[in-house]
Design an enzyme around this catalytic site. Structure first.
Site, PDB file in Angstrom:
ATOM      1  N   ASP A 114       7.543  -4.418  -2.357  1.00  0.00           N
ATOM      2  CA  ASP A 114       7.865  -3.038  -1.951  1.00  0.00           C
ATOM      3  C   ASP A 114       9.320  -2.760  -2.306  1.00  0.00           C
ATOM      4  OD1 ASP A 114       5.694  -3.505   0.749  1.00  0.00           O
ATOM      5  OD2 ASP A 114       5.509  -1.916  -0.744  1.00  0.00           O
ATOM      6  N   ASP A 122      -2.474   1.054   1.252  1.00  0.00           N
ATOM      7  CA  ASP A 122      -1.298   0.290   1.675  1.00  0.00           C
ATOM      8  C   ASP A 122      -0.722   0.916   2.935  1.00  0.00           C
ATOM      9  OD1 ASP A 122       1.966  -0.321   0.063  1.00  0.00           O
ATOM     10  OD2 ASP A 122       1.208  -0.794   2.058  1.00  0.00           O
TER      11      ASP A 122
HETATM   12  C1  DX5 Z   1       5.552   0.864   3.435  1.00  0.00           C
HETATM   13  C2  DX5 Z   1       5.165  -0.468   2.832  1.00  0.00           C
HETATM   14  C3  DX5 Z   1       4.219  -1.156   3.797  1.00  0.00           C
HETATM   15  C4  DX5 Z   1       3.888  -2.574   3.432  1.00  0.00           C
HETATM   16  C5  DX5 Z   1       2.724  -3.061   4.263  1.00  0.00           C
HETATM   17  O1  DX5 Z   1       6.463   1.460   2.624  1.00  0.00           O
HETATM   18  O2  DX5 Z   1       4.536  -0.242   1.582  1.00  0.00           O
HETATM   19  O3  DX5 Z   1       3.048  -0.399   3.832  1.00  0.00           O
HETATM   20  O4  DX5 Z   1       3.535  -2.599   2.092  1.00  0.00           O
HETATM   21  O5  DX5 Z   1       3.136  -3.001   5.585  1.00  0.00           O
HETATM   22  P1  DX5 Z   1       2.130  -3.159   6.814  1.00  0.00           P
HETATM   23  O6  DX5 Z   1       0.884  -3.908   6.337  1.00  0.00           O
HETATM   24  O7  DX5 Z   1       2.925  -3.942   7.807  1.00  0.00           O
HETATM   25  O8  DX5 Z   1       1.807  -1.768   7.256  1.00  0.00           O
END
Ligand code: DX5
Length: 221
Positions: free
Chosen positions: A36, A176
């Site tokens: 990310d 995501d």
């Molecule tokens: C947000 C990120 C998150 C990450 C996953 O900008 O992209 O979504 O990838 O995070 P969780 O699974 O903890 O929501």
């Protein structure tokens, strides 16, 4: 129908032990690893530069994808491909010339992806399906891990699934944000086939391999 792909986000990892963390994810049986990338402008957080990803690449047995949550990604594309990302995802909201940007990712030798924030309609990708290998429907507002899944995005996922199927193109449909063994079932039923998990996978009481297995089973159920 392709099997569901389970892809962890590195966001919750211990950044002081990235090499070990990448190896642990590979040992857990993940299909790919997502970075990310945040620039502190497109989202109110700042994370990985290309040099960090390049250093981690040596410890990985699986492919890397970069989720660029950045404004003006064009200048950064070559850096993240050179760092070892086989798939580079840009946000439709950050690209003035999305069709050209997606083509540039492919010209650099990587697969291209386009991400949509929760408020952005599916139609925004209607005229770039031929330029993209993946569409990412964000199920949280980007910037941080550990946020709550937004169920209403499932309507958009279903519409994207229809658009992709009607196009006949081999485009992956990724979600995501807030993905757990519970929320993954709705996202899969709506038509997603690639699932990003961060905090839930890292917090799983039985470890990452069990988390991966549980997500695969739930997505296929
Ligand atoms: C947000 C990120 C998150 C990450 C996953 O900008 O992209 O979504 O990838 O995070 P969780 O699974 O903890 O929501």
């Amino acid at each position: 129908v392709p099997p569901p792909l389970i892809v962890p986000s590195v966001l919750p990892a211990d950044f002081a032990r990235l090499g070990d963390e990448i190896r642990e994810l590979c040992d857990a049986g993940v299909d790919r690893i997502q970075w990310d990338v945040m620039d502190g402008v497109f989202v109110p957080n700042l994370t990985f530069g290309p040099d960090v990803i390049a250093a981690a690449q040596q410890h990985s047995r699986v492919a890397f994808e970069a989720h660029l949550m950045v404004v003006e990604p064009d200048e950064l594309l070559p850096r993240y491909v050179e760092a070892g990302c086989d798939l580079v995802i840009v946000h439709a909201e950050a690209c003035t010339h999305l069709h050209r940007t997606l083509g540039r990712i492919r010209d650099l030798g990587a697969r291209s992806g386009v991400a949509l924030n929760p408020h952005t309609p599916a139609d925004l990708v209607e005229h770039v399906l031929t330029e993209t290998d993946l569409v990412l429907a964000m199920t949280v507002n980007p910037g941080f891990g550990g946020q709550a899944y937004i169920p209403s995005v499932e309507n958009k996922v279903a519409r994207l699934r229809r658009m992709i199927d009607d196009s006949g193109l081999p485009i992956e449909l990724e979600v995501d944000g807030g993905i757990t063994a519970e929320t993954i079932t709705g996202a899969a039923a709506a038509g997603a086939d690639v699932f990003i998990s961060g905090s839930w996978m890292y917090a799983h009481q039985d470890g990452k391999a069990a988390a991966v297995r549980q997500l695969r089973t739930a997505a296929a159920s």
